[in-house]
Design an enzyme around this catalytic site. Structure first.
Site, PDB file in Angstrom:
ATOM      1  N   HIS A 142       0.875  -1.174   0.000  1.00  0.00           N
ATOM      2  CA  HIS A 142       0.000   0.000   0.000  1.00  0.00           C
ATOM      3  C   HIS A 142       0.912   1.223   0.000  1.00  0.00           C
ATOM      4  O   HIS A 142       1.526   1.553   1.003  1.00  0.00           O
ATOM      5  CB  HIS A 142      -0.917  -0.016   1.225  1.00  0.00           C
ATOM      6  CG  HIS A 142      -1.833  -1.184   1.213  1.00  0.00           C
ATOM      7  ND1 HIS A 142      -3.113  -1.111   0.720  1.00  0.00           N
ATOM      8  CD2 HIS A 142      -1.650  -2.470   1.570  1.00  0.00           C
ATOM      9  CE1 HIS A 142      -3.675  -2.303   0.797  1.00  0.00           C
ATOM     10  NE2 HIS A 142      -2.814  -3.142   1.319  1.00  0.00           N
TER      11      HIS A 142
ATOM     12  N   GLU B  78      11.006   2.632   8.806  1.00  0.00           N
ATOM     13  CA  GLU B  78      11.188   1.301   9.363  1.00  0.00           C
ATOM     14  C   GLU B  78      12.527   1.195  10.078  1.00  0.00           C
ATOM     15  O   GLU B  78      13.520   1.812   9.678  1.00  0.00           O
ATOM     16  CB  GLU B  78      11.130   0.253   8.235  1.00  0.00           C
ATOM     17  CG  GLU B  78      11.216  -1.175   8.774  1.00  0.00           C
ATOM     18  CD  GLU B  78      11.032  -2.255   7.718  1.00  0.00           C
ATOM     19  OE1 GLU B  78      10.750  -1.913   6.548  1.00  0.00           O
ATOM     20  OE2 GLU B  78      11.179  -3.446   8.075  1.00  0.00           O
TER      21      GLU B  78
ATOM     22  N   SER C 167      15.983  -0.014  10.863  1.00  0.00           N
ATOM     23  CA  SER C 167      16.959  -0.435   9.869  1.00  0.00           C
ATOM     24  C   SER C 167      17.923  -1.468  10.424  1.00  0.00           C
ATOM     25  O   SER C 167      18.668  -1.194  11.364  1.00  0.00           O
ATOM     26  CB  SER C 167      17.762   0.770   9.378  1.00  0.00           C
ATOM     27  OG  SER C 167      18.878   0.321   8.637  1.00  0.00           O
ATOM     28  N   ALA C 168      17.910  -2.637   9.809  1.00  0.00           N
ATOM     29  CA  ALA C 168      18.849  -3.685  10.222  1.00  0.00           C
ATOM     30  C   ALA C 168      20.230  -3.477   9.603  1.00  0.00           C
ATOM     31  O   ALA C 168      21.128  -4.275   9.792  1.00  0.00           O
ATOM     32  CB  ALA C 168      18.290  -5.061   9.872  1.00  0.00           C
TER      33      ALA C 168
ATOM     34  N   ARG D 217      22.070  -9.707   8.455  1.00  0.00           N
ATOM     35  CA  ARG D 217      20.606  -9.775   8.553  1.00  0.00           C
ATOM     36  C   ARG D 217      19.980 -10.748   7.569  1.00  0.00           C
ATOM     37  O   ARG D 217      18.874 -11.226   7.760  1.00  0.00           O
ATOM     38  CB  ARG D 217      20.007  -8.390   8.323  1.00  0.00           C
ATOM     39  CG  ARG D 217      20.337  -7.840   6.943  1.00  0.00           C
ATOM     40  CD  ARG D 217      19.569  -6.573   6.646  1.00  0.00           C
ATOM     41  NE  ARG D 217      20.125  -5.879   5.487  1.00  0.00           N
ATOM     42  CZ  ARG D 217      19.542  -4.885   4.870  1.00  0.00           C
ATOM     43  NH1 ARG D 217      18.382  -4.428   5.311  1.00  0.00           N
ATOM     44  NH2 ARG D 217      20.094  -4.308   3.836  1.00  0.00           N
TER      45      ARG D 217
ATOM     46  N   ARG E  36      -7.609  -5.615   3.942  1.00  0.00           N
ATOM     47  CA  ARG E  36      -6.889  -6.441   4.910  1.00  0.00           C
ATOM     48  C   ARG E  36      -7.739  -6.939   6.069  1.00  0.00           C
ATOM     49  O   ARG E  36      -7.312  -7.845   6.793  1.00  0.00           O
ATOM     50  CB  ARG E  36      -5.669  -5.674   5.432  1.00  0.00           C
ATOM     51  CG  ARG E  36      -4.674  -5.283   4.342  1.00  0.00           C
ATOM     52  CD  ARG E  36      -4.250  -6.462   3.483  1.00  0.00           C
ATOM     53  NE  ARG E  36      -3.268  -6.070   2.465  1.00  0.00           N
ATOM     54  CZ  ARG E  36      -2.718  -6.924   1.618  1.00  0.00           C
ATOM     55  NH1 ARG E  36      -3.063  -8.194   1.601  1.00  0.00           N
ATOM     56  NH2 ARG E  36      -1.845  -6.489   0.731  1.00  0.00           N
TER      57      ARG E  36
END
Lengths: 312, 312, 312, 312
Positions: C113, C120, C122-123, C204, C231
């Site tokens: 979407h 987000e 962050s790894a 990761r 959803r």
């Protein structure tokens, strides 16, 4: 005449050139490529480029569903399935580019659809042409009484004649003054030596909203269909609806299977509310439902009866 | 091998078919149409469709600027002008569609660019292939010390060997268990009669982020260039940068004049802050500016000296 | 436990602070502001900010319709009208920001979407927490046979136990190896002096897709409702549906009149195709329509009969 | 006067109501909430709602960078870092809603920024007010000679007087005819019993582009800054620039740390091409570079010398 001799020559020049391509190609759309489809008194829509065809939708869906789609043997069936279940992303894989000439007040509605690419003729850079929209007599609707944003009967007699004259005279007068302020005629010649002329970016504000502008408008098929479902609707203003109708014909040539699915599930389809659906179930079970007992407002009841083709 | 024999056959089939079109066509891009450009150990990028060429950018700009652009005689010059002044809408008039195969952790970065159309292989519908990314030894970077999100030296000796083994063993093990949970092998055959098998939409969660996925990704040229300016940058993670570099080569074939302008004003260009520009002016006037007197932080000073190619 | 003691303390600190504002404020939403609503085994959704209320929708509609809306006396009525006629822009005038913790495979569906703002975890920068999703036994669905992307019966007995063990063991093992490759434990301490540790951006990739990530997700009300209609649908995967359901409760607190209209016209409403509507009309006129005579495929016929609550 | 007595009373009513909230609140912005900031002769910008503050940007960045950001001790420093490195997503976490009254030709430029939510006053539903924009004498620029889209000297004497009169007379006349066609006065009363009146959706086309419209415009901080960087630029048309400048003052009140970073890295910053940067390096090394030897066109050379504050 919507296009100038220079534009006609340019179109002929473009149409005369062909190339060999490995891309998906749609002969029925190639036929009308670059050709203006006339709309209103001076407007047009013409397709200047496109990407993809019915198969491009299928191809994208198959990447999504992978081996899982081997079962769906027929492309048209898959397209119907996607449309029915509102799986919109495969339809985004086709793209089309239009050159549109349209009155400014129509352009102002059109641009509200944000998911498209636009390059508009700039009246900061250039002088606008002396072309404005005047409705034909049968489109000179009176204000509707119930629907605040619609049209009712067509104006008649003196009132119609008077409106037509006002529209035409004002349009001509503001253009004459536009040229005078610019100190330049439409053809670029100077009116009076020694005057500077107002900046184009200011002078344009003297033009009325029925003047024509033009733009390139590029959009993916999903967003085009969304635009058409709103603008080809009977509630849309006539002056934008005629553009939508011309573009529906283009869609039919371009992606006929998508067009069929769109007609079945969107244009011809309908939406029912929770309570509306309950009413239908009650009617089907034989109950003689009335508006009062339906749970619907009078307006919604009337709309549902219209959907079901029931005279009240 | 990044593509399967079935895919190779499909590509050859597509490449063998040609059609005649009136659309803008780019022979240099047609040459590689559908062909996978290999990236990483199992990935690829391939162009599956495109719309427009350098001239389409010019055409859109001319509609905007109308008669005003008659002065700009050369297309490449106009393209440079548009790029320099960040007039982005004409670049939106070209569109390209890629088929990309890429590790999931790369896909997670990529998808953050929202202005594109995507259809991804669905692991709810289908079984993912047994293909995962393992870095080559020279890409096995240690954690950088200063830059928290970067890589430092390449791991050596036992540590490198151990990491490689862990990555490979875990990738193989999670796939074996994925099949076991599905009760189905990669080729679709059942492992043990009588077991139901876990739903695909659940089993997929056992795979690691280095597994490959694939998607169709369609984007306009302006947004593609924005993507490339971020992802072809030396600060981008190596595993996405190699995709960006493959796509830069595609851009060069497709729209060479745009590529040149992009190289000059974006890739090779630089941005200076207000204070940074002041420092340059002071240096040019002969002042021996120091970091302390510059108004810049140590970090910004170092970045500016780097830009100016000055050893400290 | 989905939140850490540090997060709990931070939430309490934020909730203890109040300020005076002239903005539209919704007490029922303030009650739960910042509070995590638990979802799945370690996930949550929490509202961290919002803009507007039911009245903001009405206010925007009235600007559009100007003096023309004086007739519509009741706000709830106007909201229903807007929802029924798909006038979506007034609903875009409300905005909400969530902090969400969710498994990566759920995040991958969610991010499709595009009309939302996202930040987000962050790894590349930071080490991911040792938290992964394991379904409860009653959610361990087998692969559905007819619906290729759905779940059928719940796995039982040995098969269920075996799947659970595989999921859990693999999740734990990949994390142990993640730490080993990083040469760093979850708490940041070094495992073995003298080793460099693999870059976080590479390590990761050894984690499985059931690991939790988190993000801030900000969206306007129109796009939130579109997300929820897809959803919170029974066809959506259970693991994302539970997030949608938690957010539906938030919508009910935040904009109760919009929630009611959404329930009536979207969640509880239905869509009929052109042919489906014809069938309904024929049934209502007393005709005994069969699938064969309906013009609908078997599948569409079954779907229509389901909508109408008719056993076959 | 840009606002009506009814609007003034409504604003006073809104400003008198306060509530308690747990949300981030900015007192300096609350001070001017709902208050119209006057722009041009009848226009205004007023903030009607907002979400977030400087800390919301930091909060979002910290979720992205997780534990990794513990080192960055100062919020303003982090904001500068984000702005410098074009990490745009944290700035999307703040949102603001404006009510704007503006001439239609300004609205037509403004709407080209697509990443915003808009509800505009509908002239299909309602009668537009008799309010149009007339430039002050000092803004009555002549057409620029070199820059095709700019203004040169201000018109003087008879030419200025004549232009002013044309603009004013035409604006008044088209409105008188607008009312006559509608058969309705601005206040809603009927002009002549027995006439139907043209539909509002048609009559509006007789108005000139300097008539005022109004809308609610909601946008996130990142996209607002992008809008401002283009529209507060000296090359932007004066009539939109004054709106941008009023909004810059709002940004300064709302998110002062973001405003500072924006001033340093965007408004006051500059961009250099690859060749331009080479020239700077050569100049710094003591070389007496000329335009001919620079590799830059005359125009680019002049622009670079301007950037560097060097008279030629």
């Amino acid at each position: 005449m919507p296009i100038t001799p220079e534009q006609r020559a340019e179109i002929d020049r473009l149409r005369a050139v062909t190339a060999t391509t490995r891309r998906a190609t749609v002969p029925a759309l190639e036929e009308i490529l670059y050709e203006p489809l006339e709309v209103l008194d001076h407007g047009f829509v013409r397709v200047v480029d496109y990407m993809g065809d019915d198969s491009a939708v299928v191809q994208a869906a198959r990447v999504s569903y992978g081996k899982g789609t081997k079962k769906v043997t027929e492309d048209a069936g898959l397209i119907k399935y996607l449309m029915r279940h509102r799986h919109s992303t495969p339809f985004e894989m086709c793209e089309i580019k239009f050159h549109v000439k349209l009155p400014i007040f129509v352009a102002r509605q059109w641009i509200r659809h944000r998911t498209a690419n636009v390059n508009e003729y700039s009246a900061r850079y250039s002088i606008l042409d002396r072309e404005f929209y005047i409705p034909t007599p049968e489109n000179l609707g009176a204000q509707a009484v119930v629907n605040r944003q619609g049209r009712g009967d067509v104006l008649q007699g003196d009132e119609a004649a008077s409106v037509m004259k006002l529209l035409r005279d004002d349009s001509e007068m503001v253009y004459a003054h536009y040229e005078e302020m610019l100190n330049q005629r439409e053809d670029g010649t100077t009116i009076e030596e020694g005057r500077q002329g107002l900046a184009r970016e200011l002078a344009r504000m003297n033009l009325t909203l029925n003047y024509y502008t033009q733009w390139y408008w590029k959009v993916d098929l999903h967003n085009l269909l969304h635009f058409l479902s709103l603008r080809a609707d009977p509630h849309a203003q006539y002056e934008i609806r005629v553009y939508a109708e011309a573009m529906l014909d283009v869609v039919k040539r371009w992606v006929p299977a998508v067009f069929d699915a769109f007609s079945e599930y969107r244009l011809g389809g309908t939406h029912m509310s929770k309570t509306g659906l309950e009413v239908v179930k009650r009617l089907l079970s034989g109950e003689a439902v009335t508006q009062e007992a339906s749970g619907l407002s009078k307006r919604e009841w009337r709309e549902l009866m219209d959907q079901l083709g029931r005279a009240e």
